[in-house]
Design an enzyme around this catalytic site. Structure first.
Site, mmCIF file in Angstrom:
data_model
loop_
_atom_site.group_PDB
_atom_site.id
_atom_site.type_symbol
_atom_site.label_atom_id
_atom_site.label_comp_id
_atom_site.label_asym_id
_atom_site.label_seq_id
_atom_site.Cartn_x
_atom_site.Cartn_y
_atom_site.Cartn_z
ATOM 1 N N TYR A 1 0.721 -1.286 -0.157
ATOM 2 C CA TYR A 1 0.367 -0.878 0.070
ATOM 3 C C TYR A 1 0.565 1.363 0.197
ATOM 4 O O TYR A 1 0.827 2.139 -0.597
ATOM 5 C CB TYR A 1 -0.690 0.038 1.923
ATOM 6 N N GLU B 1 -12.467 -2.548 8.825
ATOM 7 C CA GLU B 1 -11.919 -1.284 9.414
ATOM 8 C C GLU B 1 -10.980 -0.483 10.313
ATOM 9 O O GLU B 1 -9.772 -1.241 10.085
ATOM 10 C CB GLU B 1 -12.978 -1.101 10.654
ATOM 11 N N GLN C 1 1.909 1.574 21.150
ATOM 12 C CA GLN C 1 1.600 1.865 19.431
ATOM 13 C C GLN C 1 1.225 3.221 19.167
ATOM 14 O O GLN C 1 -0.095 3.110 20.026
ATOM 15 C CB GLN C 1 1.653 1.061 18.115
ATOM 16 N N ARG D 1 3.564 7.673 14.445
ATOM 17 C CA ARG D 1 3.497 8.478 13.695
ATOM 18 C C ARG D 1 2.426 9.386 14.219
ATOM 19 O O ARG D 1 1.270 8.991 14.283
ATOM 20 C CB ARG D 1 2.293 7.280 12.423
#
Length: 333
Positions: free
Chosen positions: A147, A189, A216, A282
């Site tokens: 991706y 989802e 995370q 992130r």
């Protein structure tokens, strides 16, 4: 004069909201997808079922429109995009290569491409206490497999079309978009929807499964901010990719705690570290977004997650799937 726009992926979550937003601004909108929206009817002036992996169908989709909002993609949550690298990469490369060329051949005035924070290098996302990612951090490249690589390639394709004067392009890198009217089960989802579903289905005092160790971190962007940001970027003079996200960093455990608080429940967490959990951290650096647009997303995570939780809970209630006395919580009127 009424502007004419195409929204692809309009049967999906962000695309459906994009159609609604453009209609609120007075656009004439053609919506395209392989299937219609799951949860409510589209407000599009024209909804056409097309497979945009096919060149001829991209030509049909892009005919007689000025603005093309390319949101169509084979995608899903971390479980899906890590399990199907070949299908995801192939399908999306076909869609994106055909769509931009069809828009060019049909004389579109401007083209928006929906990229992803998955383009950012894995080596910059190894700690939960991550440094916010700037647009230039995408190089040297080491994006997520499948991706992320195809998103980065499609960004470059937009750059080449723009640089060669074929078609003005605009690109946004989405940071975890969530909100009502998105899929909340079945494998595609995203984390906020999955967590809201698990919290809604649990009784007070029970435990829910959390993928990974819960440490995370991510930032999450409410869909209303996303579609407004897309339109603002499309109308801007900035052709290079821009982050479209919030800079409010939260751990996955923190997201679970917030959803539980919204639901008025105390729930234990059972961490499954065998499940995919993506990069360790992130976050979005919004400096350039503010500089270019004089704007950035405004919805807080709490307000957006409350809206999302209440919608998912209402869907489960209507389906008769909630445990007894599950519809509780301090946020209810």
């Amino acid at each position: 004069m009424t502007r004419r726009a195409l929204v692809t992926g309009a049967g999906g979550f962000i695309g459906h909201h994009m159609v609604r937003y453009l209609k609120s601004l007075g656009y004439w909108v053609r919506a395209v997808d392989v299937e219609g929206p799951e949860f409510e009817e589209s407000l599009a002036d024209e909804f056409v079922l097309l497979d945009l992996r096919r060149w001829e169908e991209c030509l049909r989709a892009t005919a007689d429109v000025e603005e093309v909002y390319q949101l169509a993609a084979d995608m899903g949550g971390i479980g899906y995009i890590t399990a199907f690298h070949a299908d995801v990469a192939r399908n999306n490369i076909l869609i994106n290569a055909h769509m931009i060329e069809a828009a060019y051949q049909n004389g579109a005035a401007r083209y928006f491409y929906s990229s992803s924070a998955c383009v950012y290098p894995m080596y910059r996302q190894t700690s939960p206490d991550v440094t916010p990612l700037r647009e230039e951090d995408a190089m040297p490249a080491d994006p997520e497999e499948g991706y992320g690589w195809e998103k980065l390639y499609a960004e470059k394709l937009c750059q080449y079309y723009d640089e060669e004067g074929k078609l003005p392009t605009r690109v946004a890198r989405f940071h975890n978009i969530y909100g009502p009217l998105g899929t909340y089960e079945g494998g595609r989802e995203k984390a906020p929807a999955a967590i809201c579903r698990k919290v809604a289905l649990a009784r007070d005092g029970e435990e829910i499964e959390v993928w990974g160790d819960g440490e995370q971190t991510r930032s999450f962007t409410f869909v209303d901010d996303c579609v407004e940001g897309i339109h603002r970027i499309m109308q801007s003079d900035h052709s290079l990719p821009l982050n479209l996200g919030t800079d409010q960093l939260v751990s996955i455990d923190g997201l679970v705690d917030l959803a539980s608080e919204i639901a008025g429940k105390r729930l234990a967490k059972r961490h499954d570290t065998t499940k995919p959990q993506g990069v360790r951290g992130r976050n979005s650096d919004n400096s350039r977004l503010r500089e270019v647009l004089g704007w950035e997303p405004r919805w807080t995570l709490r307000d957006g997650l409350e809206r999302t939780y209440q919608w998912i809970e209402s869907q489960l209630l209507a389906a008769g799937r909630l445990p007894d006395a599950a519809v509780t919580g301090p946020s209810r009127a």
